[in-house]
Design a protein around this motif. Structure first.
Motif, PDB file in Angstrom:
ATOM      1  N   GLN A  13      26.170  39.439  79.039  1.00  0.00           N
ATOM      2  CA  GLN A  13      26.131  40.902  78.988  1.00  0.00           C
ATOM      3  C   GLN A  13      27.404  41.424  78.344  1.00  0.00           C
ATOM      4  N   THR A  14      27.360  42.690  77.908  1.00  0.00           N
ATOM      5  CA  THR A  14      28.537  43.296  77.283  1.00  0.00           C
ATOM      6  C   THR A  14      29.292  44.211  78.249  1.00  0.00           C
ATOM      7  N   SER A  15      28.838  44.346  79.484  1.00  0.00           N
ATOM      8  CA  SER A  15      29.433  45.270  80.460  1.00  0.00           C
ATOM      9  C   SER A  15      30.929  45.090  80.703  1.00  0.00           C
ATOM     10  N   PRO A  16      31.465  43.874  80.728  1.00  0.00           N
ATOM     11  CA  PRO A  16      32.899  43.743  81.006  1.00  0.00           C
ATOM     12  C   PRO A  16      33.793  44.486  80.017  1.00  0.00           C
ATOM     13  N   VAL A  17      33.298  44.738  78.809  1.00  0.00           N
ATOM     14  CA  VAL A  17      34.096  45.461  77.820  1.00  0.00           C
ATOM     15  C   VAL A  17      34.381  46.877  78.322  1.00  0.00           C
ATOM     16  N   GLN A  18      33.400  47.504  78.969  1.00  0.00           N
ATOM     17  CA  GLN A  18      33.597  48.848  79.513  1.00  0.00           C
ATOM     18  C   GLN A  18      34.715  48.857  80.547  1.00  0.00           C
ATOM     19  N   ALA A  19      34.672  47.928  81.475  1.00  0.00           N
ATOM     20  CA  ALA A  19      35.673  47.894  82.549  1.00  0.00           C
ATOM     21  C   ALA A  19      37.083  47.661  81.995  1.00  0.00           C
ATOM     22  N   MET A  34      33.583  55.060  73.883  1.00  0.00           N
ATOM     23  CA  MET A  34      33.474  53.725  73.318  1.00  0.00           C
ATOM     24  C   MET A  34      32.032  53.223  73.310  1.00  0.00           C
ATOM     25  N   ILE A  35      31.782  52.359  72.341  1.00  0.00           N
ATOM     26  CA  ILE A  35      30.507  51.654  72.222  1.00  0.00           C
ATOM     27  C   ILE A  35      30.838  50.168  72.174  1.00  0.00           C
ATOM     28  N   SER A  36      30.044  49.372  72.859  1.00  0.00           N
ATOM     29  CA  SER A  36      30.262  47.931  72.870  1.00  0.00           C
ATOM     30  C   SER A  36      28.960  47.215  72.526  1.00  0.00           C
ATOM     31  N   PRO A  37      28.744  46.928  71.247  1.00  0.00           N
ATOM     32  CA  PRO A  37      27.552  46.153  70.878  1.00  0.00           C
ATOM     33  C   PRO A  37      27.861  44.660  70.876  1.00  0.00           C
ATOM     34  N   GLN A  53      17.831  35.354  73.525  1.00  0.00           N
ATOM     35  CA  GLN A  53      18.959  35.866  72.746  1.00  0.00           C
ATOM     36  C   GLN A  53      18.581  37.260  72.233  1.00  0.00           C
ATOM     37  N   PHE A  54      19.460  38.226  72.435  1.00  0.00           N
ATOM     38  CA  PHE A  54      19.175  39.574  71.946  1.00  0.00           C
ATOM     39  C   PHE A  54      20.478  40.342  71.793  1.00  0.00           C
ATOM     40  N   HIS A  55      20.398  41.518  71.210  1.00  0.00           N
ATOM     41  CA  HIS A  55      21.580  42.367  71.051  1.00  0.00           C
ATOM     42  C   HIS A  55      21.558  43.442  72.126  1.00  0.00           C
ATOM     43  N   GLN A  56      22.727  43.681  72.681  1.00  0.00           N
ATOM     44  CA  GLN A  56      22.890  44.685  73.719  1.00  0.00           C
ATOM     45  C   GLN A  56      23.930  45.686  73.230  1.00  0.00           C
ATOM     46  N   ILE A  57      23.773  46.933  73.645  1.00  0.00           N
ATOM     47  CA  ILE A  57      24.773  47.943  73.313  1.00  0.00           C
ATOM     48  C   ILE A  57      25.063  48.741  74.574  1.00  0.00           C
ATOM     49  N   GLU A  58      26.334  48.981  74.808  1.00  0.00           N
ATOM     50  CA  GLU A  58      26.751  49.763  75.963  1.00  0.00           C
ATOM     51  C   GLU A  58      27.684  50.868  75.494  1.00  0.00           C
ATOM     52  N   PHE A 154      25.999  53.982  79.602  1.00  0.00           N
ATOM     53  CA  PHE A 154      24.630  53.529  79.324  1.00  0.00           C
ATOM     54  C   PHE A 154      24.683  52.124  78.767  1.00  0.00           C
ATOM     55  N   GLY A 155      23.556  51.439  78.874  1.00  0.00           N
ATOM     56  CA  GLY A 155      23.510  50.084  78.333  1.00  0.00           C
ATOM     57  C   GLY A 155      22.127  49.499  78.400  1.00  0.00           C
TER      58      GLY A 155
END
Length: 155
Positions: A13-19, A34-37, A53-58, A154-155
């Motif tokens: 997941q990309t969530s840790p980038v937000q924290a 911020m955006i974290s793709p 495998q997929f792309h996620q954006i937060e 959001f994510g």
């Protein structure tokens, strides 16, 4: 989760980038936007709605006076940019532990854009992400004054 070795795994997941970004941001320099793709990997069986495998954006926005209306407007712009100019969104109440209130976000599809008649093959809704207002405890744990700042994710 895909482990390469017992101590190394592919990002799930990309969530840790937000924290990390929230903890490091200097609000004296302005709001946090911020955006974290990124590509993520999960042990899912591939089918019409799942992939290993997929792309996620937060996204995360923290500032003074941020409202649910700001979140909805941002999500509408995002949906139209990603899925097409005729797309509509709908927000359904949900639960996520780091936001309150929380919503599931659906995007319209088909020729009858935004219709609730999902019995037709020509229209409907598809869930694309979760979102909500950042819980004050999340801000406090990052050292941000929750009495002054708020925001959405959001994510």
């Amino acid at each position: 989760t895909f482990y390469i070795t017992p101590d190394v795994l592919l990002r799930s997941q990309t969530s840790p980038v937000q924290a990390r970004t929230l903890e490091k941001h200097d609000f004296s320099q302005g709001p946090l936007k911020m955006i974290s793709p990124g590509r993520v990997y999960r042990r899912d069986t591939d089918d019409a709605t799942h992939s290993h495998q997929f792309h996620q954006i937060e996204g995360l926005v923290i500032d003074k006076h941020i409202t649910m209306g700001d979140l909805k407007g941002t999500l509408e712009v995002l949906a139209r940019h990603v899925f097409g100019p005729d797309r509509k969104i709908r927000l359904r109440p949900s639960y996520f532990p780091f936001t309150e209130p929380s919503v599931e976000v659906d995007v319209s599809w088909g020729s009858k854009t935004g219709s609730d008649d999902v019995t037709s093959k020509d229209n409907g809704w598809v869930e694309v992400l979760g979102a909500g207002m950042v819980h004050p405890n999340v801000l406090k744990s990052a050292g941000v004054d929750a009495d002054v700042y708020g925001g959405f994710a959001f994510g």
